[in-house]
Design an enzyme around this catalytic site. Structure first.
Site, PDB file in Angstrom:
ATOM      1  N   CYS A  17      46.861  17.501  50.571  1.00  0.00           N
ATOM      2  CA  CYS A  17      48.080  18.266  50.865  1.00  0.00           C
ATOM      3  C   CYS A  17      48.150  19.649  51.603  1.00  0.00           C
ATOM      4  CB  CYS A  17      49.365  18.196  49.862  1.00  0.00           C
ATOM      5  SG  CYS A  17      49.635  16.710  49.107  1.00  0.00           S
ATOM      6  N   ASP A 507      32.670  59.228  44.513  1.00  0.00           N
ATOM      7  CA  ASP A 507      33.106  60.475  44.857  1.00  0.00           C
ATOM      8  C   ASP A 507      33.149  61.360  43.673  1.00  0.00           C
ATOM      9  OD1 ASP A 507      34.329  62.272  46.682  1.00  0.00           O
ATOM     10  OD2 ASP A 507      36.188  62.179  45.461  1.00  0.00           O
TER      11      ASP A 507
END
Length: 812
Positions: A17, A507
């Site tokens: 489907c 970082d």
């Protein structure tokens, strides 16, 4: 319309489907891509140009499925002519999620059809207001929530199952004498007629949805799993009437048993899917329903949809914060566990941000609303989770290709099985005889009956659902579990990539460190008073906007020192400040600034070097051309930084740090936390280049950042992980967002991705293994149709239940 839209699709029962709906959407001119998720029952469509939502909905409906559309009536204020009505219509149709809008000038009512997950009543009212009209308030609209729909579907499935078994249990009991003693009680004819009569309500009352869906799919040129069940049970049932005229066994009762087991599987599957999707349900339930706002100085309780940006909300102890805002008055502890997963309450004071749906625990707060509706934090979290649940994992591509052709292939295999029995009955009987050790295999049955049994078994045992649910259910549970822990995963692809990450690059500022410099040391020359050193430095820095200068002032104020305003203040870019404080000439800054001012910094060299070796910035202080001391300032490490790096190493992952800071400081930080590789003095563009180098050297790389400058690096990394305290642009650029801001959540995210991907692989293996093994057995006549249906239902439930086992995963 935006470039990407999502909407729910109803009526899908299997992966075929979903594939059919996807094909229908891709056939629309202007549609660039489409994905249809069976587990969440949602379609995600990418558009090249302006394609109306109505055309997408119509394509889904033309394919034999439906889109959940809600229609409400809005009484419009200010209409005076037909042009007014047309203007309001156009305004309503411009709202994303609106499918149809019609304004009746005579009754002054607008009938609006919209997709509830894309638009709300408040969005419609706002569009009318922007057009220059108004919506009269009425208490009549009561939209049905998604959880209500899910609950109703579960109740309906349960009722169909119970009714089916009410008729099927007598069939089974009636079959016992025949199975044990070969006696059809009370007579052969009565027995056969009874089987047919009892099977009728099971198949054509509670089972009619299966037939309707199955044959509707055929009419639209795409058979699905309901088609297979309808054919299997239909052929079995027809054998009942045919048995009166031909030498065929009566399998009408078996047809009822197949349908009963099928409906039972559907009910269990709905319940399991409900558990899998409960994260979204919990998030939806978190939001406040009403708010107390100040209107003209008077406290008024209004629906949450009517709260506007700028409204001041009154939140008492025990109440939820209605929407995102800023505290303007009061102080209290607020439980933010719904957002961060952190159980400890957070103190809120004036100017602090408050998150909607968090719980005020102690004092009275007045909060000014800053974000409402779809812009709130909770709405963003729900959208992120929905996006993740609506996405696909790359490993699923093979399953998608299989399910696209699965049902037609199964129909072909069933036809081939019947043909083989008719053309090669001797060979097929030998296959059946080989399975005679199984109690349900009876080689003595007639050729036509055995052909019927084998074909029906092939039809009902084939299971595209297991393939279609294998990945989405695991994603639903995994992304929901992550959301509950403050880990927001944007897509299934991110889960697959994150589990294979070889290097995590960080970082420094604001990620490994707190992101705010603080005074750590105050060393006065010749054992002088450190407090006096701080006081004179703070007086000189009082007029400074530099982060280091502000850190000195904050520390002095925190220590209760009087900070006098300096005169003749002068900032020397990149070096420090010069000012007159307490009648003295004060210099605060670098060695270079002191040297340029004729002050020898040598007496402070040892202390300065020691501070710098500890990743601290040495700020020298001189008064009247004489060095007074040195102040150490550092952006301190987050408490969990070292533990996070250690855990990553235990998982076999390398670590790196990319920072724009100087090499000396960067290497000192790296030593403290155990980072493997450091790249210092790197610009934002340089971070992208360094990430490419790491990817080329070590393979898949995740980057962890929190600022605007990190956005390019987050996008370049194989997986971008944004700390939730970062800016919106960084969060938008990331694949994973850590809401809590704790680095240990990165380890949890990796463990979650590995666990989720392991379940996905288990589910896909089971789904493929099941079909590869069971279909040949059914062809050989070794599977009774009822057992085949039980196996099929079990396979679907198994993959959903296995996905739910993810909840037991230990992430810490």
């Amino acid at each position: 319309m935006s470039d990407r839209v999502q909407f729910p699709v109803q009526g899908m029962t299997c992966a075929s489907c979903a594939a059919h709906v996807k094909k229908a959407l891709l056939a629309i001119p202007g549609v660039k891509g489409a994905e249809v998720n069976l587990a969440t029952e949602r379609a995600t469509v990418d558009l090249l140009n302006d394609v109306s939502l109505d055309s997408l909905v119509q394509a889904v409906r033309d394919a034999g499925y439906d889109v959940s559309v809600e229609t409400i009536r809005l009484p419009i204020v200010g209409l005076t002519c037909t042009s007014c009505a047309s203007h309001v219509e156009r305004a309503l149709l411009s709202v994303p999620g609106v499918v149809e809008a019609s304004v009746n000038l005579a009754t002054e009512v607008a009938a609006v059809s919209f997709i509830p997950s894309m638009a709300q009543r408040s969005d419609l009212a706002a569009a009318v207001a922007r057009a220059g009209y108004g919506v009269r308030e009425t208490p009549t609209e009561a939209p049905v929530t998604p959880e209500d729909v899910a609950e109703e579907k579960m109740r309906a499935s349960r009722m169909r199952m119970l009714v089916a078994w009410a008729f099927t249990v007598p069939i089974i009991v009636w079959m016992v004498p025949e199975m044990l003693w070969g006696v059809m009680w009370p007579s052969h004819t009565a027995h056969n007629v009874g089987m047919i009569v009892l099977a009728l309500p099971v198949l054509f009352i509670v089972g009619r949805r299966t037939y309707r869906a199955g044959f509707a799919a055929v009419r639209h040129g795409a058979a699905n799993m309901d088609t297979l069940i309808a054919l299997g049970t239909g052929v079995s049932f027809l054998s009942g009437p045919v048995s009166f005229f031909a030498p065929v066994a009566n399998y009408a009762g078996v047809a009822a048993m197949i349908m009963a087991f099928h409906l039972t599987g559907r009910y269990v599957e709905e319940r399991a899917k409900g558990r899998a999707s409960q994260a979204i349900r919990r998030l939806l339930e978190l939001g406040a329903k009403t708010a107390r706002v100040l209107r003209g100085g008077v406290e008024v309780e209004v629906p949450i949809a009517e709260v506007q940006v700028g409204d001041v909300m009154v939140v008492r102890p025990g109440e939820k914060v209605p929407t995102d805002g800023v505290v303007v008055e009061g102080e209290s502890a607020v439980d933010e566990s719904m957002a961060t997963g952190e159980s400890m309450p957070v103190t809120k004071r004036p100017a602090d941000e408050a998150i909607g749906a968090t719980v005020n625990q102690e004092g009275l707060l007045r909060i000014r609303a800053t974000r409402v509706g779809r812009d709130t934090f909770l709405a963003q979290v729900i959208r992120l989770v929905e996006e993740a649940q609506g996405s696909k994992v790359p490993i699923q591509e093979l399953a998608d290709r299989v399910t696209a052709v699965f049902v037609p292939v199964i129909l072909g295999i069933a036809l081939l099985t019947v043909t083989a029995w008719l053309l090669l009955p001797g060979l097929m009987r030998n296959l059946v005889a080989a399975g005679a050790f199984l109690p349900w295999v009876n080689p003595a049955l007639g050729t036509v009956t055995l052909a019927l049994v084998s074909a029906v078994a092939v039809l009902v045992i084939a299971c595209p659902c297991a393939l279609g649910l294998a990945t989405p259910t695991a994603l639903m549970v995994g992304s929901g579990l992550g959301a509950e822990r403050g880990i927001l995963i944007r897509s299934g692809g991110a889960i697959q990539t994150l589990r294979g990450v070889r290097t995590v690059a960080f970082d420094k500022t604001g990620t490994l460190t707190q992101g705010q410099p603080v005074v750590t040391d105050a060393i006065s020359l010749d054992r002088g008073d450190p407090q006096a050193l701080l006081a004179i430095a703070a007086a000189a820095e009082a007029g400074s906007e530099h982060p280091l200068g502000r850190a000195v002032v904050r520390r002095a104020e925190a220590d209760g020192l009087a900070v006098e305003a300096a005169r003749e203040f002068r900032a020397v870019r990149g070096k420090g400040v010069v000012a007159k404080a307490r009648g003295q000439q004060v210099i605060v800054g670098s060695r270079a600034l002191l040297a340029e001012s004729g002050v020898d910094p040598a007496p402070l060299e040892d202390a300065s070097r020691r501070l710098e070796e500890e990743a601290k910035t040495a700020v020298l202080v001189a008064v009247n051309s004489r060095v007074l001391g040195v102040i150490g300032i550092a952006d301190t490490l987050k408490a969990d930084a070292a533990a996070t790096v250690h855990e990553l190493h235990r998982l076999g992952i390398r670590t790196a740090m990319l920072t724009g800071d100087n090499r000396h400081t960067a290497e000192a930080i790296a030593r403290q936390v155990g980072i493997d590789e450091v790249r210092a003095e790197v610009s934002p563009d340089g971070k992208v280049a360094e990430l490419r180098r790491l990817q080329a050297t070590f393979g898949s790389v995740a980057f962890v950042g929190d600022g605007i400058n990190d956005a390019p690096a987050l996008a370049q990394a194989d997986v971008g992980i944004a700390i939730g305290t970062g800016t919106d642009i960084a969060i938008e650029a990331s694949d994973v967002t850590v809401v809590r801001g704790e680095l240990t959540s990165i380890v949890e995210a990796i463990r979650l991705s590995r666990s989720t991907f392991r379940v996905i692989r288990q589910n896909l293996f089971w789904a493929f293994f099941y079909n590869v093994v069971m279909i040949p057995l059914a062809m050989a006549g070794w599977m009774h149709p009822v057992l085949a249906e039980i196996a099929m239902a079990t396979s679907s439930v198994t993959v959903v239940a296995n996905a739910n086992l993810l909840r037991r995963t230990q992430l810490r």
